[in-house]
Design an enzyme around this catalytic site. Sequence first.
Site, PDB file in Angstrom:
ATOM      1  N   ASP A  79       0.197  -1.449   0.030  1.00  0.00           N
ATOM      2  CA  ASP A  79      -0.002   0.007   0.011  1.00  0.00           C
ATOM      3  C   ASP A  79       0.880   1.202   0.346  1.00  0.00           C
ATOM      4  OD1 ASP A  79       0.730  -0.500   2.372  1.00  0.00           O
ATOM      5  OD2 ASP A  79      -0.462  -1.127   3.295  1.00  0.00           O
ATOM      6  N   ASN A 148      -7.463  -3.670  14.106  1.00  0.00           N
ATOM      7  CA  ASN A 148      -8.568  -4.238  14.181  1.00  0.00           C
ATOM      8  C   ASN A 148      -8.630  -5.337  12.976  1.00  0.00           C
ATOM      9  OD1 ASN A 148      -7.738  -2.293  11.536  1.00  0.00           O
ATOM     10  ND2 ASN A 148      -9.493  -1.121  11.511  1.00  0.00           N
ATOM     11  N   HIS A 150      -6.804  -5.393  10.069  1.00  0.00           N
ATOM     12  CA  HIS A 150      -7.020  -4.910   8.607  1.00  0.00           C
ATOM     13  C   HIS A 150      -5.433  -5.473   8.150  1.00  0.00           C
ATOM     14  CE1 HIS A 150      -5.272  -0.901   9.723  1.00  0.00           C
ATOM     15  NE2 HIS A 150      -3.489  -1.735   9.233  1.00  0.00           N
ATOM     16  N   GLU A 155     -10.013  -2.263   5.252  1.00  0.00           N
ATOM     17  CA  GLU A 155     -10.337  -2.519   6.580  1.00  0.00           C
ATOM     18  C   GLU A 155     -11.704  -3.675   6.688  1.00  0.00           C
ATOM     19  OE1 GLU A 155      -8.909  -0.096   8.903  1.00  0.00           O
ATOM     20  OE2 GLU A 155      -8.617   1.715   8.268  1.00  0.00           O
TER      21      GLU A 155
HETATM   22  C1  GLP Z   1      -0.456   0.320   8.641  1.00  0.00           C
HETATM   23  C2  GLP Z   1       0.305  -0.404   7.341  1.00  0.00           C
HETATM   24  C3  GLP Z   1      -0.349  -1.784   7.447  1.00  0.00           C
HETATM   25  C4  GLP Z   1       0.264  -2.538   8.837  1.00  0.00           C
HETATM   26  C5  GLP Z   1      -0.020  -1.665   9.352  1.00  0.00           C
HETATM   27  C6  GLP Z   1       0.375  -2.541  11.026  1.00  0.00           C
HETATM   28  O1  GLP Z   1      -1.838  -0.038   8.292  1.00  0.00           O
HETATM   29  N1  GLP Z   1      -1.225  -0.091   6.499  1.00  0.00           N
HETATM   30  O2  GLP Z   1       0.131  -2.670   6.702  1.00  0.00           O
HETATM   31  O3  GLP Z   1       0.312  -3.742   9.297  1.00  0.00           O
HETATM   32  O4  GLP Z   1       0.215  -1.003   9.775  1.00  0.00           O
HETATM   33  O5  GLP Z   1       1.020  -1.433  11.891  1.00  0.00           O
HETATM   34  P1  GLP Z   1       2.370  -1.697  12.801  1.00  0.00           P
HETATM   35  O6  GLP Z   1       3.101  -2.879  12.838  1.00  0.00           O
HETATM   36  O7  GLP Z   1       2.845  -0.328  12.883  1.00  0.00           O
HETATM   37  O8  GLP Z   1       1.315  -1.995  13.272  1.00  0.00           O
END
Ligand code: GLP
Length: 253
Positions: A79, A148, A150, A155
């Site tokens: 993304d 959540n 995702h 989402e």
């Molecule tokens: C963002 C990214 C996700 C990732 C998530 C978790 O939303 N788009 O791909 O898995 O964060 O992030 P973190 O590892 O900082 O908790």
Amino acid sequence: MPVSSTTPVIHTPARHVMDNSHAAAERVARSIIETVRQKPRTVLGLATGATMEPVYRHLVAAHAGGAVSFAGVTSFNLDEYANLAPTHPGSYRSTMNRLFFDHVDIDPGKTFLPDGQSRDRRAAAQAYEAAIVAAGGIDLQLLGLGGNGHIGFNEPGSAFSSRTRQVALHISTIEANRGFFADGAVPAEAITMGIGTILEARRILVLATGSRKAAAVRSALCGTITENCPASALLAHPSVTWIVDRDAASLMT
Ligand code: GLP
């Protein structure tokens, strides 16, 4: 709500509970290194987020020590934020450059992220899907997990058949990512691979660490596929490995 009236086949993913986040990240990195050594022209699906930072540190160290070359690898990130210049420090392009691409021998021309700046987002999303297909499809997709549930920026409520597209970020996702932006101004939209896109990867590796992920890990693995927890879609994939630390596994049944 179930994804469809026909019941999808539910697979039992491999799960590894590691003592701590460091060990979990190291295990993920080892798995990536093994994959790339076995198939130097591997197509990797890459992820961002704080969870992934130690993984990239391990990969960079392994490369520096001569244990692995990424020269043949093509990568597609899950993304990218919309309306953010690739040079912005909060963009996933600059994050990936800073954490990984700039420190290994991967060909920068073979590192892809969705184009969040394109004026025609639909065309950019289609082009991204086409580029993945042209590269031969993703061999190994690395995934983190939102609090959540995702995956990528899909989402809760995202269709399991969704493809790469522009999405609005949930307020909890914006809050979770605020620390990555010095001014706290997290973009409200992003372009993400869809859940359908992710499920086409040949193998999937999920890394979740810390108690903040425990509820999402439980929902994803409890055996019910539901759009309320995007990561539960992974139960329909035959080759998924979860690597979690004790904290993230603490609510797992
Ligand atoms: C963002 C990214 C996700 C990732 C998530 C978790 O939303 N788009 O791909 O898995 O964060 O992030 P973190 O590892 O900082 O908790």
